[in-house]
Design an enzyme around this catalytic site. Structure first.
Site, short mmCIF file in Angstrom:
data_model
loop_
_atom_site.label_atom_id
_atom_site.label_comp_id
_atom_site.label_asym_id
_atom_site.label_seq_id
_atom_site.Cartn_x
_atom_site.Cartn_y
_atom_site.Cartn_z
N GLY A 184 9.49 56.71 31.29
CA GLY A 184 10.40 57.67 30.68
C GLY A 184 11.84 57.20 30.79
O GLY A 184 12.23 56.62 31.80
N ARG B 201 5.48 53.40 27.32
CA ARG B 201 4.40 53.32 28.31
C ARG B 201 3.38 52.36 27.70
O ARG B 201 2.94 52.54 26.58
CB ARG B 201 3.80 54.69 28.58
CG ARG B 201 4.85 55.68 29.11
CD ARG B 201 4.27 57.01 29.53
NE ARG B 201 5.32 58.00 29.63
CZ ARG B 201 6.06 58.20 30.73
NH1 ARG B 201 5.84 57.51 31.82
NH2 ARG B 201 7.03 59.11 30.74
N ASP C 221 7.81 54.95 39.32
CA ASP C 221 6.83 54.32 40.21
C ASP C 221 5.70 53.64 39.44
O ASP C 221 5.13 52.65 39.90
CB ASP C 221 6.31 55.30 41.26
CG ASP C 221 5.36 56.32 40.68
OD1 ASP C 221 5.51 56.63 39.47
OD2 ASP C 221 4.49 56.80 41.41
N THR D 263 14.55 57.51 36.79
CA THR D 263 13.74 58.68 36.44
C THR D 263 14.54 59.92 36.79
O THR D 263 15.25 59.94 37.78
CB THR D 263 12.40 58.69 37.19
OG1 THR D 263 11.85 60.02 37.11
CG2 THR D 263 12.56 58.37 38.66
N ASP E 3 13.36 62.67 37.78
CA ASP E 3 12.62 63.59 38.65
C ASP E 3 12.99 63.52 40.13
O ASP E 3 12.63 64.40 40.89
CB ASP E 3 11.11 63.35 38.49
CG ASP E 3 10.64 63.63 37.07
OD1 ASP E 3 11.21 64.52 36.41
OD2 ASP E 3 9.71 62.95 36.61
N ASP F 188 11.84 61.72 42.50
CA ASP F 188 10.59 61.88 43.24
C ASP F 188 10.11 60.57 43.89
O ASP F 188 8.92 60.35 44.04
CB ASP F 188 9.50 62.44 42.31
CG ASP F 188 9.24 61.54 41.11
OD1 ASP F 188 9.97 60.54 40.95
OD2 ASP F 188 8.31 61.83 40.35
N ARG G 158 8.43 67.56 37.09
CA ARG G 158 7.01 67.33 37.44
C ARG G 158 6.62 68.04 38.73
O ARG G 158 6.92 69.22 38.88
CB ARG G 158 6.75 65.82 37.59
CG ARG G 158 7.06 65.14 36.26
CD ARG G 158 6.60 63.71 36.30
NE ARG G 158 7.18 63.01 35.17
CZ ARG G 158 6.60 62.00 34.58
NH1 ARG G 158 5.43 61.57 34.99
NH2 ARG G 158 7.18 61.43 33.57
N ALA H 25 21.34 81.44 40.57
CA ALA H 25 20.09 82.09 40.14
C ALA H 25 19.60 83.07 41.20
O ALA H 25 19.85 82.91 42.39
CB ALA H 25 19.03 81.03 39.87
N GLN I 81 16.93 67.65 28.76
CA GLN I 81 17.25 67.20 30.12
C GLN I 81 17.12 65.68 30.31
O GLN I 81 17.61 65.12 31.28
CB GLN I 81 16.35 67.91 31.15
CG GLN I 81 16.57 69.40 31.20
CD GLN I 81 15.42 70.13 31.89
OE1 GLN I 81 15.38 70.25 33.10
NE2 GLN I 81 14.47 70.61 31.10
#
Lengths: 324, 324, 324, 324
Positions: free
Chosen positions: C14, C75, C106, C129, C131, C133, C175, C190, C255
């Protein structure tokens, strides 16, 4: 140690984006600990004048995303006098304030040190300044927002610079500290970066500008603290190259305002939470900060202004300042 | 009339957001009419130098959202000479160009008028300038984007101005024309607006600033074309009120760049389409524009610079400039 | 060890904002070390197809501020096969590539591990990325930009939510990792944050929503990885409170795009520089990262996906998730 | 005719950016005419409940740049009943309100028509809706802001779409009216635009998508009012081309919020001023609007919803929807 039942918070010195997020962090942490929270308006002026308001996290959550400071700020002459500080003390006593959280720069913390001579309440500071010029924290609150505002505006200038193959000298804020210039210069693909910490940039700028081929834009970022400055750089470039198409732009106070960046909102919240938690742990006279991505406290007397550009940044300046 | 098989387009004068959208409008309309489209780079300089490139709507669609001009622009001294114009003519003939679309300001259109003395190709102009100072169109291409950039920056300054209860004098672009100042001043709730077209604003500003109560920000927008200007206004205010906390900010060239606003993207496309369609209908030596929300053509010799502030705007200035 | 004279770089998986800045960091560092730099387009697909282009820092500096990746990404199914990897190896050998820099997540690094079984060139990875993560770096490239895009959009939704005193459930990306949700939720004030890592958020959300007084907006941020998800949360709230005025919004792919934030531009440059410098120091099969604000390298096999929410964040969630 | 000494204003229906600017226009014009101004909160609900506040232009000027509506809004069931309207009338009489300004959409104006059967106060409406679906004005308040929000988000999606050569179907707001889709589609160089007013777009989209060469992004903008919609379009494309890399994104409620654009701030001020001036001239039961760039009034019963796409837009759709 007296139990803390009532905390007061204020913002002081230059405003910076993220101050409202810090206020929310303070407010919410006070709330869940059942501590009353008040705010003094206009920095030390409000302490002297007794200009106090109640703060509510339900209201403050709507301010997390907004620039400036809800509590307003000011630079106070009155607090430089003993009389002013005594008046402030009287107001704190009258309102039964047990602890103070101050959001501001090193001038703010020096004020607290002076105040501690007559007032034994615990104080915790939060570093709110766009200049990123304090020891005790890797990032001051507002710096990331200021750099984001700078790069967004420099991106716009790139459009017009490239359309004309023009030289632009763009002055950014940062006082004696080149951090905003370095970050915004690297972040916008600038051809040169002039910072107060490095005199040789200037020669490199001239050398690059001399070889400037007029088939492209040439963008130089100049820190306001650079003694040579944009005007001198412009005149030197014009000496070498009289026909050059050159413009100077000072980004100015837009860098202080605007909605805080994601980073500064989070940093403000983290520092605000830390300030109250530190008070609850009995800490005093220290600034909350973030070093190596960890929250920490630094005694006020060690929070001196510093503007060392570390080795990594020096390396980056060398790489990206070199002639293509 | 010769059939049009090859159109050339160029951008000239100061760049303005939306020029790339206009190029896309020209390219797509040429494409569906099976007309070859070329672009000359750097305005009249490219015509003289024969700096010509092929344009493709599939590539240009990726530039609709980008500021500046893909074709670059310049102010040309060479085209002011007969020799330069003859060289340009030779390049057009050599490349078998049948018609020209020029995107620029009134200087660009004057150049076309001079060129028409030796070149009988049909020309159509598109008004690209942020200043909104041309007859023949209610809105020039780039004006709306410049005002949007101005208001976004003024909004940021409001944050810091309100935090300090400070006076800000903010200079916006617009040359002799106060349109950017009026729109950005009204659009940001400014306390005063100074434009070249109205001398009495200045006295009103001083009067308002005098009564300024220091319990709020005071924001004045000053058009760069205003002879009195921000510095003089500042010194007058300080004469009246020596302790006043006042800052001057010039927004500068950021107003020329940045992604075009929605309005300017649409306007650019509409004007670009109209330019090619006008050529196909046999029109020549006129500027495409938008009057009363309708597309129209105005002969070049009637596209003089004008900066009349109409009755409605005068009324708005009176209402919003009045003392609160 | 063979001297490194030719480096190839590619982006894979991504896309994330800041990848172009990383490319510039790689390019400029290669340039000053007199190393030839090539780029393979479309990730591993380009390695297999031999889709190679020359990269030039003078061109790349104009891409530092742009989202997406100049080199495109994909990908690749082909690279999962031995045949595909052998084809890639042949292309690297044919072009005399001495080292590879891979920018991706990853999956990208696992691909390199598999590739290392047949290819002994040194590889260095850069974590691109949104994320956040990955182990081995406190921040992945693109995370800060994604959070900034999320908060800007949530700020807009706050305007309309407050105008209607409406409940909004806003789904953000990330994710299996709640980092984007936590940062954007705290950063926008929030009322509730739902992340995959914490099941009890959901009950808290319901409890808060039940007591929701309809005199204000109620904004909940839901991580896309949360199994319960926005739709289920909505139906539960409506069970409790059938008349509630509730909307769901998924921020979606916005995003992933947009100009990178200041932080990600700087991070991209730093990681790109580090990747090339690591290769020059003889390092291989490791990912460049930033831990505790310091640059570092982590072997690929230790860069597993992780999504631990650390103690500080757990504390923040507890404080800000509590009922007002 | 009774002298107007007290005007009340309210916002109703869906909120739209620029409503606060309109409130400021109303407030300032009332002020200089020495008219008292009140606001009812939450639309017709506030009229029924007597939820009235005083409005001050000094406070409202700080809201010109903010989205949503300071007065809040709601859709009222109560006002659909005679009892509700009688209660509202009683509140207006009790507070000696002489005239009403209503900011909202056609539902709001229908409410006023019903109200006029029992209440003979003069009413003036201001068209506040992002959908641009009303006769009597070329632009409704909020439309330009919504399009700007849409294009900024679509620009971001373009980054990631181009990085992957991916198809994106992006749904924008606009109910039965394709204006937002057309403006945002043309303004972002979209490859296809689907609007409710034109069924053949869909076939064209499929044809374009079929020939889609996978060497570029393919971006289609779909109006929410299009019956076929994004999901159906996606399934049809996948039928033709099963391996296609396709994503659907719905921009959603972000389009309703955010700071108003420059155009909407100016439009809001102009319409707010016009509303009060119309009341002072004895006008009643009409909507202020802007036709051909001139302010005008249209009787409520002629302000029907319409969504005709005019000839110029049809022409643009034909040009830009054609196959490349």
């Amino acid at each position: 140690m007296k139990n803390i039942e009532h905390i007061a918070v204020f913002t002081s010195g230059g405003d910076s984006p993220g101050m409202n997020a810090a206020l929310h962090g303070v407010a919410k942490t006070a709330e869940i600990n059942n501590i009353r929270l008040s705010g003094f308006r206009k920095g030390y002026e409000g302490l002297i004048d007794g200009d106090m308001v109640q703060l509510d996290s339900n209201e403050l959550k709507k301010w997390v995303h907004r620039g400036g400071t809800l509590l307003k700020t000011a630079r106070s002459k009155g607090f430089l006098t003993l009389e002013g500080r005594q008046q402030a003390l009287a107001n704190l006593q009258k309102n039964k304030v047990d602890a103070l959280v101050a959001i501001g720069g090193d001038g703010t913390f020096k004020g607290l040190l002076a105040f501690s001579e007559i007032c034994d309440l615990p104080f915790i500071g939060v570093p709110g300044t766009i200049d990123n010029d304090l020891a005790g924290t890797d990032f001051t609150l507002g710096f990331d927002s200021a750099v984001n505002t700078a790069i967004e505006n420099i991106d716009k200038i790139r459009d017009t610079a490239e359309s004309h193959n023009r030289i632009f000298l763009i002055e950014v804020m940062g006082r004696d500290c080149g951090y905003i210039a370095i970050h915004s210069g690297l972040g916008t693909g600038a051809d040169a970066i002039l910072i107060p910490e490095s005199a040789q940039d200037f020669l490199q700028l001239l050398e690059n500008a001399e070889s400037y081929d007029r088939e492209d834009a040439f963008i130089a970022i100049v820190s306001e603290g650079d003694e040579l400055g944009a005007e001198l750089a412009a005149s030197k470039i014009k000496e070498i190259n009289p026909d050059v198409d050159l413009r100077i732009t000072k980004l100015g106070h837009v860098q202080r305002g605007g909605n805080p960046s994601a980073f500064d909102r989070m940093l403000g919240i983290r520092l605000g939470v830390t300030a109250v938690e530190a008070l609850l742990l009995g800490r005093r006279n220290a600034m909350a900060g973030i070093l190596n991505n960890e929250l920490c406290l630094t005694p006020f007397d060690q929070v001196v202004k510093e503007h060392q550009v570390n080795d990594e940044l020096q390396n980056l300046l060398k790489i990206f300042g070199s002639k293509n």
